[in-house]
Design an enzyme around this catalytic site. Structure first.
Site, PDB file in Angstrom:
ATOM      1  N   HIS A  33       0.819  -1.217   0.000  1.00 30.44           N
ATOM      2  CA  HIS A  33       0.000   0.000   0.000  1.00 30.44           C
ATOM      3  C   HIS A  33       0.852   1.265   0.000  1.00 30.44           C
ATOM      4  O   HIS A  33       2.000   1.263   0.449  1.00 30.44           O
ATOM      5  CB  HIS A  33      -0.937   0.015   1.210  1.00 30.44           C
ATOM      6  CG  HIS A  33      -0.208   0.054   2.528  1.00 30.44           C
ATOM      7  ND1 HIS A  33       0.321   1.220   3.042  1.00 30.44           N
ATOM      8  CD2 HIS A  33       0.077  -0.915   3.426  1.00 30.44           C
ATOM      9  CE1 HIS A  33       0.906   0.961   4.200  1.00 30.44           C
ATOM     10  NE2 HIS A  33       0.778  -0.334   4.454  1.00 30.44           N
ATOM     11  N   GLU A  65      -1.595  -6.845   7.578  1.00 30.87           N
ATOM     12  CA  GLU A  65      -0.238  -6.616   8.063  1.00 30.87           C
ATOM     13  C   GLU A  65       0.042  -7.487   9.288  1.00 30.87           C
ATOM     14  O   GLU A  65      -0.887  -7.951   9.967  1.00 30.87           O
ATOM     15  CB  GLU A  65      -0.077  -5.118   8.412  1.00 30.87           C
ATOM     16  CG  GLU A  65       1.260  -4.697   8.991  1.00 30.87           C
ATOM     17  CD  GLU A  65       2.446  -5.001   8.091  1.00 30.87           C
ATOM     18  OE1 GLU A  65       2.703  -6.204   7.863  1.00 30.87           O
ATOM     19  OE2 GLU A  65       3.127  -4.061   7.651  1.00 30.87           O
ATOM     20  N   ASN A 117       4.859  -6.527   5.629  1.00 25.98           N
ATOM     21  CA  ASN A 117       5.238  -7.824   6.191  1.00 25.98           C
ATOM     22  C   ASN A 117       4.436  -8.983   5.629  1.00 25.98           C
ATOM     23  O   ASN A 117       4.975 -10.082   5.469  1.00 25.98           O
ATOM     24  CB  ASN A 117       5.141  -7.782   7.717  1.00 25.98           C
ATOM     25  CG  ASN A 117       6.294  -7.013   8.328  1.00 25.98           C
ATOM     26  OD1 ASN A 117       7.448  -7.379   8.172  1.00 25.98           O
ATOM     27  ND2 ASN A 117       5.985  -5.916   9.001  1.00 25.98           N
TER      28      ASN A 117
END
EC number: 5.4.2.11
Length: 206
Positions: free
Chosen positions: A10, A88, A160
């Protein structure tokens, strides 16, 4: 056959800008973040890519990034699946804290371990290994079948959760993936072989 997988982190979020641990919290994109997401769409358009299906997380910063990309491609109404499996990494008790404040509370070395070790989670949160344990099965069972059918698939998610995917796709060790930075709004384009191995990988930098 296309067999193309595109990963996009993002655009910059309000909490990225404020140096806060974000995790599953849901801040919006900054002005720069909106611009990064639109630019990602333009780079994908210039590369001649069109998507058959899109996947994103349950968090708005990834969803808005995904929509900006599709808008730039003239695919605003494309089927998009939202799932928290792509969220995330959960930073637990660190979520919402300024990274400098966290260092003051727990010590620089401990915070560094939580951020950069592969399998040590922060209090109440997930390690990168934990994140991969939900992301990779979701990819294998839900996303990969579309790619192997010859489709072009977009995954707009997070630093991540995407690193966990890249680790498995590229066959990286924990030490290697921890050194990998994934810039906001930069598409990573994979072409897969019929046996699901990676045929090629290209990063569409600005």
């Amino acid at each position: 056959m296309s067999r193309t997988l595109v990963l996009v982190r993002h655009g910059q979020s309000e909490w990225n800008l404020k140096n806060l641990f974000t995790g599953w919290r849901d801040p919006g994109l900054t002005e720069q973040g909106h611009a990064e997401a639109k630019a990602a769409g333009q780079r994908l358009k210039a590369a001649g890519l069109k998507f058959d299906i899109a996947y994103t997380s349950a968090l708005s910063r990834a969803q808005v990034t995904c929509q900006h990309i599709l808008d730039q491609l003239g695919q605003s109404d494309l089927k998009t699946i939202r799932d928290q499996a792509l969220n995330e990494r959960d930073y637990g008790d660190l979520s919402g804290l300024n990274k400098d404040d966290a260092r003051a509370k727990w010590g620089e070395e401990q915070v560094h371990i939580w951020r950069r070790s592969y399998d040590v989670p922060p209090p109440g949160g997930e390690s990168l290994k934990d994140t991969g344990a939900r992301v990779w099965p979701y990819y294998l069972h839900t996303v990969q079948p579309h790619v192997l059918r010859g489709e072009t698939v977009l995954v707009a998610a997070h630093g991540n959760s995407l690193r966990a995917l890249i680790m498995a796709l590229d066959g990286l060790t924990p030490e290697q993936i921890l050194k990998q930075e994934l810039n906001t709004g930069v598409p990573v384009v994979y072409r897969l072989n019929a046996d699901s191995t990676v045929a090629s990988k290209e990063i569409l930098e600005a």
